[in-house]
Design an enzyme around this catalytic site. Structure first.
Site, mmCIF file in Angstrom:
data_model
loop_
_atom_site.group_PDB
_atom_site.id
_atom_site.type_symbol
_atom_site.label_atom_id
_atom_site.label_comp_id
_atom_site.label_asym_id
_atom_site.label_seq_id
_atom_site.Cartn_x
_atom_site.Cartn_y
_atom_site.Cartn_z
ATOM 1 N N HIS A 156 0.452 -1.542 -0.092
ATOM 2 C CA HIS A 156 -0.286 -0.203 -0.234
ATOM 3 C C HIS A 156 0.768 1.288 0.444
ATOM 4 O O HIS A 156 0.187 2.013 -0.249
ATOM 5 C CB HIS A 156 -0.574 -0.234 0.817
ATOM 6 C CG HIS A 156 -1.837 -1.395 1.148
ATOM 7 N ND1 HIS A 156 -3.528 -0.821 0.858
ATOM 8 C CD2 HIS A 156 -2.251 -2.608 1.850
ATOM 9 C CE1 HIS A 156 -4.590 -1.993 0.574
ATOM 10 N NE2 HIS A 156 -3.526 -3.306 0.790
ATOM 11 N N ASP A 364 3.302 9.635 -1.281
ATOM 12 C CA ASP A 364 2.592 8.509 -1.089
ATOM 13 C C ASP A 364 2.066 7.807 -1.612
ATOM 14 O O ASP A 364 2.000 7.662 -2.963
ATOM 15 C CB ASP A 364 1.240 9.412 -0.969
ATOM 16 C CG ASP A 364 0.465 9.128 0.672
ATOM 17 O OD1 ASP A 364 0.483 7.967 1.336
ATOM 18 O OD2 ASP A 364 0.047 10.708 1.163
#
Length: 472
Positions: A156, A364
């Site tokens: 992730h 991110d």
């Protein structure tokens, strides 16, 4: 259909966490309910000693198997190697990464423990899906215990560039562990390219085709699976929320002023100090907006036991006080900084009321807030998304105002552009982004990954073909 075994650091047991479970937890739970299976991982609780056996909670047709961690395991595995070594390293913050042999040993020890406790629960035709950086070694440990089942792993977070990853003393073991899985999922092409670079230039492996590599004696399917959101739920939530209490109070507080909003977990990867400095620069360079716009930054506290997170909280409180002291007036506060949690529906209402969504992480994996902001907008009067080019979402939401979060003047200019942009351009940009958010939903992401994983031969098929050692 074969069962699914999901393994994650934290397990969303319905009785305990159903009210606060996020979209990912709901997506995984739905997958488990459709075919039955097990969700295995840490309970989120600590104890004097790590539990000998998992606690089993049956919510048909799913079994939730959770382990309490002892304080030593928690400190070394979770607070230590996972969050003080891998997290900063994967987010390109080598200056914050701590390389501790003791923590690495604890990380491996907990992954070994998870493999030992999970192994007896696995049935012949199960498919196993492991999630995130906490559990990279789990596949290797399961293989060592004779598990030949199809195993997938989804990262992730970002996967760092080769030169960054090489700073990790145990980089070779980490990547070899990743190659114990049959299917590897990454958020972006950049992440996949970084992994392939390591395989080709450091591991001596072979790039077979766009999604296939050979390394460490195995063949692995590695592909980009950008994660999505439950856009229908966000759309409905935002439409409802603007007519309810918190959003109504916010609207009254604004007194017809424009609102910019940022929503992030309190973390140094999110670029919140840089965002505050860019907002300060915006007020300095575009004085006509003073008194006419406010920024609201919501940053719930996280990992409060890690020193770096205490430091960033102090920094943000100081910056917020300075900006409000310098630019605020008796009837206007330029920056509202909140560390409390809000329900997703409330946030959806706040997004819908905001003229500009500010999502400017330094790095991110995806950043689903960007997609949630898009999904929450009023199609007739949408806001503008200012998005860091270093967020994985920027690969899809290229109609946002893409910025470099380190460039304070550049971000300030984008904030100004978002406020003065014509309604026609706002609609055009929003429609482009909304089409991509809707086309790549959370359900679509999940089913794409599972379709690839289910195409891996099962242990029974392997035995029938004479291969007893798993996928080569």
């Amino acid at each position: 259909m074969s069962r699914l075994v999901v393994v994650s650091n934290r397990v969303a047991v319905p009785d305990a966490q159903s009210a606060t479970a996020g979209g990912l937890a709901v997506a995984l739970r739905d997958a488990l309910r459709s075919c039955g299976g097990i969700w295995f991982g840490w309970s989120g609780k600590t104890a004097p000693q790590t539990a000998d056996q998992p606690t089993m909670t049956e919510v048909e047709p799913v079994t939730y198997a959770t382990l309490d961690l002892g304080r030593k395991d928690y400190n070394e595995y979770y607070n230590g190697f996972a969050n003080r070594t891998l997290w900063p390293l994967f987010h390109y913050r080598l200056d914050l990464a701590e390389f501790s042999h003791e923590n690495h040993t604890g990380y491996l020890r907990v992954n070994t423990l998870f493999a030992e406790k999970l192994r007896p629960l696995i049935e012949d035709d199960d498919h196993i899906w492991v999630h995130d950086y906490h559990l990279i070694p789990l596949g290797r440990e399961l293989r060592a215990r004779g598990v030949a089942h199809p195993m997938g792993f989804y990262l992730h977070t970002p996967f760092p560039a080769l030169e960054v990853l090489l700073a990790l003393p145990s980089h070779a073991l980490l990547v070899e562990s990743l190659c114990s899985y049959d299917v590897l999922g990454f958020q972006t092409e950049n992440d996949l390219r970084a992994f392939r670079d390591y395989i080709q230039h450091e591991a001596g492996g072979e790039i077979v085709d766009a999604n296939t590599i050979r390394a460490y004696g195995r063949q692995i399917h590695a592909e980009v699976f950008p994660i999505g959101i439950e856009q229908d739920q966000m759309e409905g939530a935002s439409a409802r929320a603007v007519e309810q209490g918190a959003a109504r109070r916010l609207e009254r507080m604004l007194h017809n002023r424009s609102l910019m909003i940022g929503v992030d977990r309190l973390d140094y990867s999110k670029g919140i100090p840089e965002r505050f400095r860019s907002f300060e620069r915006f007020l300095e360079l575009y004085p006509a907006h003073r008194g006419q716009v406010s920024m609201m930054q919501i940053a719930p506290l996280s990992r409060s036991e890690v020193p770096e997170y205490k430091a960033i909280r102090d920094t943000l409180e100081g910056l917020a006080g300075y900006i409000n002291g310098r630019y605020g007036d008796f009837d206007w506060m330029p920056l509202h900084y909140l560390t409390k949690n809000f329900q997703r529906e409330t946030l959806a209402g706040f997004f819908r009321l905001s003229r500009v969504g500010v999502v400017t992480p330094l790095r991110d994996g995806m950043n689903l807030v960007a997609k949630e902001y898009v999904a929450s907008q009023d199609p007739d009067y949408p806001g503008v998304l200012v998005l860091s080019r270093f967020a994985g979402a920027a690969r899809e939401l290229d109609a946002a105002l893409l910025v470099n979060p380190y460039d304070h003047d550049g971000v300030a200019a984008a904030l100004n552009k978002g406020l003065v942009m014509s309604l026609e351009e706002r609609r055009e940009r929003w429609q482009s982004m909304y089409a991509k958010v809707r086309g790549n939903s959370l359900e679509y992401w999940r089913e794409r990954f599972l379709t690839v994983l289910r195409a891996v031969p099962t242990p029974m098929a392997l035995r029938a073909s004479g291969n007893r050692t798993g996928v080569a």
